[in-house]
Scaffold this motif. Structure first.
Motif, mmCIF file in Angstrom:
data_model
loop_
_atom_site.group_PDB
_atom_site.id
_atom_site.type_symbol
_atom_site.label_atom_id
_atom_site.label_comp_id
_atom_site.label_asym_id
_atom_site.label_seq_id
_atom_site.Cartn_x
_atom_site.Cartn_y
_atom_site.Cartn_z
ATOM 1 N N ASN A 196 -2.720 -6.379 -1.198
ATOM 2 C CA ASN A 196 -3.582 -6.651 -2.353
ATOM 3 C C ASN A 196 -2.981 -7.703 -3.270
ATOM 4 O OD1 ASN A 196 -2.282 -5.241 -4.931
ATOM 5 N ND2 ASN A 196 -1.996 -3.834 -3.203
ATOM 6 N N GLU A 197 -1.828 -8.236 -2.887
ATOM 7 C CA GLU A 197 -1.166 -9.236 -3.718
ATOM 8 C C GLU A 197 -1.459 -10.634 -3.181
ATOM 9 O OE1 GLU A 197 2.805 -8.247 -5.049
ATOM 10 O OE2 GLU A 197 2.602 -6.265 -4.124
ATOM 11 N N VAL A 213 -11.038 -4.489 -1.591
ATOM 12 C CA VAL A 213 -9.653 -4.314 -1.147
ATOM 13 C C VAL A 213 -9.531 -2.937 -0.502
ATOM 14 C CG1 VAL A 213 -7.230 -4.127 -1.847
ATOM 15 C CG2 VAL A 213 -8.726 -5.793 -2.980
ATOM 16 N N ASP A 215 -6.257 -0.776 1.054
ATOM 17 C CA ASP A 215 -4.818 -0.946 1.178
ATOM 18 C C ASP A 215 -4.096 0.386 0.999
ATOM 19 O OD1 ASP A 215 -2.402 -2.257 1.480
ATOM 20 O OD2 ASP A 215 -2.291 -2.922 -0.596
ATOM 21 N N HIS A 217 -0.569 0.162 0.063
ATOM 22 C CA HIS A 217 0.674 -0.251 -0.572
ATOM 23 C C HIS A 217 0.549 -0.121 -2.100
ATOM 24 C CE1 HIS A 217 0.757 -2.397 3.359
ATOM 25 N NE2 HIS A 217 2.024 -2.017 3.309
ATOM 26 N N ARG A 218 1.580 -0.522 -2.795
ATOM 27 C CA ARG A 218 1.529 -0.504 -4.253
ATOM 28 C C ARG A 218 0.407 -1.426 -4.738
ATOM 29 N NH1 ARG A 218 5.732 -4.505 -7.341
ATOM 30 N NH2 ARG A 218 4.885 -6.438 -6.517
ATOM 31 N N ILE A 219 -0.095 -1.173 -5.919
ATOM 32 C CA ILE A 219 -1.187 -1.982 -6.462
ATOM 33 C C ILE A 219 -0.612 -2.996 -7.444
ATOM 34 C CG2 ILE A 219 -3.291 -1.975 -7.846
ATOM 35 C CD1 ILE A 219 -3.899 0.796 -6.736
ATOM 36 N N PHE A 221 -2.716 -6.013 -7.988
ATOM 37 C CA PHE A 221 -3.824 -6.949 -7.815
ATOM 38 C C PHE A 221 -4.195 -7.600 -9.140
ATOM 39 C CE2 PHE A 221 -8.444 -7.811 -6.987
ATOM 40 C CZ PHE A 221 -8.233 -8.735 -5.982
ATOM 41 N N TYR A 230 -12.625 -0.923 -4.340
ATOM 42 C CA TYR A 230 -11.172 -0.832 -4.175
ATOM 43 C C TYR A 230 -10.844 0.536 -3.590
ATOM 44 C CZ TYR A 230 -6.361 -2.241 -4.978
ATOM 45 O OH TYR A 230 -5.062 -2.642 -4.785
ATOM 46 N N ALA A 232 -7.770 2.711 -1.997
ATOM 47 C CA ALA A 232 -6.323 2.808 -1.805
ATOM 48 C C ALA A 232 -5.927 4.276 -1.780
ATOM 49 C CB ALA A 232 -5.579 2.082 -2.924
ATOM 50 N N THR A 238 -3.469 1.489 7.058
ATOM 51 C CA THR A 238 -4.757 1.056 6.507
ATOM 52 C C THR A 238 -5.897 1.485 7.412
ATOM 53 O OG1 THR A 238 -3.650 -0.882 5.574
ATOM 54 C CG2 THR A 238 -6.042 -0.933 5.617
#
Length: 332
Positions: A196-197, A213, A215, A217-219, A221, A230, A232, A238
């Motif tokens: 998301n980065e 998005v 995902d 992982h860490r957020i 964004f 979104y 997560a 994923t």
């Protein structure tokens, strides 16, 4: 408007498979023009998955920059150099453009014909049946179809011309771009999976609107202009989230898509041996096994039959092949 679904740079199996499966789900649920792409070369183990389940691999792209070819207007006509001036005048009047591009007998851009030029010829009582190619045309530097819009947008908007001729690498006229196209929204949208980065995304993604998005992982964004989907959760893959999205939408993946999702799950969880594995990963994989007709273990065995890329890489290449960039307080 086309929507790309894409995972992170240095793609792995989970990134590729979640993009492929989510694109299928989005097509089923109403997104008409959606394409899963790979941010760079498709990994060999991902290619094995596609071959095993009889699927066409997704397209590998180096970037998603909007280029001049993406903005071309096919409705703006061109004038052939052999056309009589009087016919060119009628064409200019009919299309309502301030000028039109002229192409020679080989299809190459020859210059721009403007009404002011025709008017001067008329005042001079020139023969308006003469071919357009025999008069002095206005010379301007055409755009090349592969030019990045980001690089030329400012100069194009400031230019006095209303539209610009577009040529290929050999100078052949392909079409024109109207000035207003440079101020409009880009023709593509992005769905990000397994990241998301922006720094981890395919080059050019930061110039496109992100509409979704998915995902694990860490957020981190960046803010968006409009609301987006979104999804997560703290899971090992994923593809686990995409499988849950199929169930939540009341959709059953095909055998092939179920197999794709299994491959992503077992790859990212190391067949449930990774410490990031959750009960949700196991539950979703069990559901997918029933739809696919293959077990997670057999899919993992197939993945491991493909030689690890580490065997042919230097230490530096091995690290870079699965590296991600994180930015914190101005540092990477």
């Amino acid at each position: 408007m086309k929507t790309f679904v894409c995972g992170h740079r240095n793609p792995d199996v989970d990134s590729v498979m979640s993009a492929y499966a989510l694109a299928d789900l989005r097509r089923r649920t109403g997104t008409s023009d959606v394409e899963a792409i790979c941010a760079g070369r498709v990994p060999e183990r991902a290619l094995w998955v596609f071959r095993h389940f009889g699927l066409k691999p997704l397209r590998a792209r180096r970037d998603v920059y909007v280029r001049v070819r993406d903005l071309m207007d096919v409705d703006v006509p061109a004038i052939d150099a052999g056309m009589p001036l009087v016919d060119a005048l009628r064409l200019l009047e009919k299309c309502g453009q301030a000028s039109l591009p002229v192409r020679d007998g080989d299809g190459r851009f020859a210059g721009m014909l403007r009404p002011a030029k025709l008017l001067s010829l008329f005042i001079a009582k020139s023969d308006l049946t003469m071919p357009v190619g025999e008069v002095a045309l206005h010379q301007t530097t055409p755009l090349v179809e592969s030019d990045r819009v980001h690089d030329i947008r400012t100069s194009a908007i400031r230019n006095s011309h209303n539209h610009f001729p577009v040529v290929d690498e050999d100078g052949r006229l392909l079409g024109t771009v109207l000035k207003r196209a440079f101020a409009e929204d880009p023709p593509y949208r992005m769905i990000l999976v397994d990241h998301n980065e922006r720094e981890q995304g395919i080059p050019g993604a930061d110039e496109l609107p992100v509409v979704e998005v998915v995902d694990h992982h860490r957020i981190a964004f960046a803010p968006t202009r409009d609301p987006i989907r979104y999804t997560a959760d703290v899971v090992g893959s994923t593809c686990t989230l995409v499988a849950k999205m199929f169930r939540g939408a009341g959709e059953r993946p095909t055998r092939e898509i179920a197999g794709v999702l299994i491959a992503g799950i077992v790859s990212d969880t190391l067949l449930f041996q990774s410490p990031t594995t959750t009960e949700t990963d196991r539950q979703m994989c069990a559901w997918l096994e029933k739809l696919c007709g293959e077990t997670a273990a057999s899919v993992m065995e197939g993945l491991l039959s493909v030689a690890s890329p580490l065997t042919s890489m230097s230490a530096e290449e091995a690290i870079a092949s699965d590296a991600k960039t994180y930015s914190e307080d101005g540092r990477k």
